[in-house]
Design an enzyme around this catalytic site. Structure first.
Site, PDB file in Angstrom:
ATOM      1  N   CYS A  67      -2.217 -10.624  10.393  1.00 54.83           N
ATOM      2  CA  CYS A  67      -3.210 -11.696  10.365  1.00 54.83           C
ATOM      3  C   CYS A  67      -2.800 -12.628   9.224  1.00 54.83           C
ATOM      4  O   CYS A  67      -1.708 -12.480   8.670  1.00 54.83           O
ATOM      5  CB  CYS A  67      -4.645 -11.178  10.237  1.00 54.83           C
ATOM      6  SG  CYS A  67      -5.115 -10.432   8.660  1.00 54.83           S
ATOM      7  N   HIS A 100       5.080   8.518   1.117  1.00 53.82           N
ATOM      8  CA  HIS A 100       4.015   9.182   0.367  1.00 53.82           C
ATOM      9  C   HIS A 100       2.702   9.263   1.130  1.00 53.82           C
ATOM     10  O   HIS A 100       1.938  10.206   0.933  1.00 53.82           O
ATOM     11  CB  HIS A 100       3.756   8.448  -0.956  1.00 53.82           C
ATOM     12  CG  HIS A 100       4.835   8.659  -1.955  1.00 53.82           C
ATOM     13  ND1 HIS A 100       4.638   8.426  -3.296  1.00 53.82           N
ATOM     14  CD2 HIS A 100       6.115   9.064  -1.841  1.00 53.82           C
ATOM     15  CE1 HIS A 100       5.753   8.688  -3.967  1.00 53.82           C
ATOM     16  NE2 HIS A 100       6.666   9.067  -3.086  1.00 53.82           N
TER      17      HIS A 100
END
Length: 147
Positions: A67, A100
């Site tokens: 966006c 992670h």
């Protein structure tokens, strides 16, 4: 390795979406294009929800949410507990989101990140594996918040 990748954007990012989708197809990936396809104003949550549903339903392994800023569509996608969307603007954040946080969606702001940098982020995201180990415990908590 090729993947099925869902991609969705609002009106502010439809051009970037088209460019990234074409680039991914040229690299051998299957792209699930969830729209939008023009400059007419649309609501980014609708496209974030579509993308998250495609991930949750197993239609795609990874997603790219776009966006103007990347913020709104990422927030919408993250409403679905199966979706772990991370807003990225450079390759290290894309790599860390995967390694992670086991992100399965990256969000990019088309008004903030140019097409070439966006492609580098996507490339790094797709090339990175989740490290597991101590990170697994933390990622598990993302899907089951203790409120």
């Amino acid at each position: 390795m090729s993947h099925i990748i869902a991609i969705a954007a609002d009106h502010a990012a439809y051009e970037l979406k088209s460019e990234i989708a074409d680039w991914l197809r040229a690299a051998g990936h299957e792209v699930l294009d969830l729209g939008t396809d023009g400059p007419q104003s649309v609501d980014y949550p609708d496209y974030g929800y579509k993308l998250a549903k495609a991930i949750a339903d197993g239609e795609a392994r990874f997603g790219i949410a776009l966006c103007g800023s990347g913020i709104g569509i990422s927030m919408a996608a993250n409403r679905n507990p199966a979706c772990r969307s991370a807003l990225v603007s450079e390759p290290l954040s894309a790599e860390l989101a995967r390694s992670h946080n086991d992100a399965n969606v990256i969000a990019i702001g088309a008004r903030l990140t140019g097409p070439e940098m966006a492609k580098v982020c996507v490339e790094r995201f797709l090339a990175t594996d989740f490290l597991g180990d101590r990170h697994s415990r933390r990622v598990d908590k993302l899907g089951a918040p203790q409120l």
